[in-house]
Scaffold this active site. Structure first.
Site, PDB file in Angstrom:
ATOM      1  N   ASP A  29      45.118  40.427  49.105  1.00 10.67           N
ATOM      2  CA  ASP A  29      45.426  40.536  48.019  1.00 10.67           C
ATOM      3  C   ASP A  29      47.098  42.145  48.292  1.00 10.67           C
ATOM      4  O   ASP A  29      47.131  41.672  49.489  1.00 10.67           O
ATOM      5  CB  ASP A  29      44.437  41.844  48.603  1.00 10.67           C
ATOM      6  N   ASN A  84      34.672  45.789  41.224  1.00 13.66           N
ATOM      7  CA  ASN A  84      35.509  46.916  40.671  1.00 13.66           C
ATOM      8  C   ASN A  84      34.655  46.716  38.959  1.00 13.66           C
ATOM      9  O   ASN A  84      35.709  45.305  39.353  1.00 13.66           O
ATOM     10  CB  ASN A  84      36.843  47.060  41.183  1.00 13.66           C
ATOM     11  N   GLN A  91      38.317  48.899  37.922  1.00 13.72           N
ATOM     12  CA  GLN A  91      38.985  47.733  37.578  1.00 13.72           C
ATOM     13  C   GLN A  91      40.204  47.795  37.217  1.00 13.72           C
ATOM     14  O   GLN A  91      40.307  48.189  36.181  1.00 13.72           O
ATOM     15  CB  GLN A  91      38.069  46.912  37.042  1.00 13.72           C
ATOM     16  N   VAL A  93      42.423  44.430  37.522  1.00 16.43           N
ATOM     17  CA  VAL A  93      42.676  43.068  36.915  1.00 16.43           C
ATOM     18  C   VAL A  93      41.123  43.004  36.232  1.00 16.43           C
ATOM     19  O   VAL A  93      40.401  42.514  36.818  1.00 16.43           O
ATOM     20  CB  VAL A  93      43.084  42.010  37.646  1.00 16.43           C
ATOM     21  N   HIS A  97      36.852  39.401  40.071  1.00 20.47           N
ATOM     22  CA  HIS A  97      37.380  39.231  41.477  1.00 20.47           C
ATOM     23  C   HIS A  97      36.573  40.130  42.350  1.00 20.47           C
ATOM     24  O   HIS A  97      35.956  41.226  42.262  1.00 20.47           O
ATOM     25  CB  HIS A  97      38.530  39.243  41.820  1.00 20.47           C
ATOM     26  N   HIS A  99      36.043  41.509  46.651  1.00 26.04           N
ATOM     27  CA  HIS A  99      37.156  42.468  47.059  1.00 26.04           C
ATOM     28  C   HIS A  99      36.007  41.654  48.608  1.00 26.04           C
ATOM     29  O   HIS A  99      35.052  42.094  48.332  1.00 26.04           O
ATOM     30  CB  HIS A  99      37.615  43.455  47.173  1.00 26.04           C
TER      31      HIS A  99
HETATM   32  P1  DGP Z   1      40.737  45.920  40.818  1.00 21.04           P
HETATM   33  O1  DGP Z   1      41.532  47.214  40.904  1.00 21.04           O
HETATM   34  O2  DGP Z   1      39.524  45.555  41.768  1.00 21.04           O
HETATM   35  O3  DGP Z   1      40.817  45.433  39.819  1.00 21.04           O
HETATM   36  O4  DGP Z   1      41.349  44.984  42.312  1.00 21.04           O
HETATM   37  C1  DGP Z   1      42.920  44.720  41.132  1.00 21.04           C
HETATM   38  C2  DGP Z   1      43.409  43.873  43.028  1.00 21.04           C
HETATM   39  O5  DGP Z   1      44.074  42.707  42.939  1.00 21.04           O
HETATM   40  C3  DGP Z   1      44.299  45.109  43.891  1.00 21.04           C
HETATM   41  O6  DGP Z   1      43.573  45.133  45.152  1.00 21.04           O
HETATM   42  C4  DGP Z   1      45.731  44.737  43.800  1.00 21.04           C
HETATM   43  C5  DGP Z   1      45.927  42.929  43.422  1.00 21.04           C
HETATM   44  N1  DGP Z   1      46.462  42.384  42.964  1.00 21.04           N
HETATM   45  C6  DGP Z   1      47.144  43.335  41.517  1.00 21.04           C
HETATM   46  N2  DGP Z   1      48.117  42.271  41.596  1.00 21.04           N
HETATM   47  C7  DGP Z   1      48.420  41.921  42.495  1.00 21.04           C
HETATM   48  C8  DGP Z   1      49.357  40.050  42.500  1.00 21.04           C
HETATM   49  O7  DGP Z   1      50.318  39.804  41.548  1.00 21.04           O
HETATM   50  N3  DGP Z   1      49.127  39.632  43.719  1.00 21.04           N
HETATM   51  C9  DGP Z   1      47.995  40.108  44.783  1.00 21.04           C
HETATM   52  N4  DGP Z   1      47.726  38.658  45.374  1.00 21.04           N
HETATM   53  N5  DGP Z   1      47.318  40.848  44.629  1.00 21.04           N
HETATM   54  C10 DGP Z   1      46.948  41.510  43.134  1.00 21.04           C
END
Ligand code: DGP
Length: 111
Positions: A29, A84, A91, A93, A97, A99
């Site tokens: 992350d 999430n 959520q 994204v 996914h 975590h």
């Molecule tokens: P959520 O809030 O559960 O949808 O988690 C999305 C997660 O994605 C958040 O913890 C940060 C991560 N994230 C967002 N953009 C990027 C990215 O460009 N690269 C990586 N590795 N993680 C990302």
């Protein structure tokens, strides 16, 4: 459709990949909430678990987590898995996914 995680999966956005198989990719992350914070992501675009009908992919996500936590020695001290989902789940994204959080004492309940 422009999906951030699809772009990570196809390699147009770089990421720190720690696990990969036919169905699943896992990468660190970008905003870690624990010493170990890895996202397990199905390679097929699906927004949430209820829309993931392919049993091979469902199984592969949990197999990937198990293989990774065993490989990295996380089983003894433990870890947390979080999905999430939607607005109440915060959520951010819209590509399913899981975590994986590990490497410190986590608190409960979450906010
Ligand atoms: P959520 O809030 O559960 O949808 O988690 C999305 C997660 O994605 C958040 O913890 C940060 C991560 N994230 C967002 N953009 C990027 C990215 O460009 N690269 C990586 N590795 N993680 C990302």
């Amino acid at each position: 459709m422009d999906c951030l995680f699809c772009r990570i999966i196809d390699g147009t956005i770089p990421s720190d990949v720690v696990y990969q198989d036919e169905y699943v990719i896992a990468f660190r992350d970008v905003n870690p909430q624990a010493p170990v914070h890895v996202l397990f992501v199905p390679k097929v675009h699906v927004s949430r678990f209820s829309r993931l009908k392919d049993r091979d992919v469902q199984t592969a996500i949990f197999r990937a987590v198990s293989e990774y936590t065993e490989r990295e020695g996380l089983e003894e001290d433990g870890y947390r898995l979080v999905v999430n989902t939607g607005a109440h789940g915060q959520q951010t994204v819209d590509h399913l996914h899981v975590h994986l959080l590990a490497g410190r004492q986590l608190q409960w309940p979450p906010g």
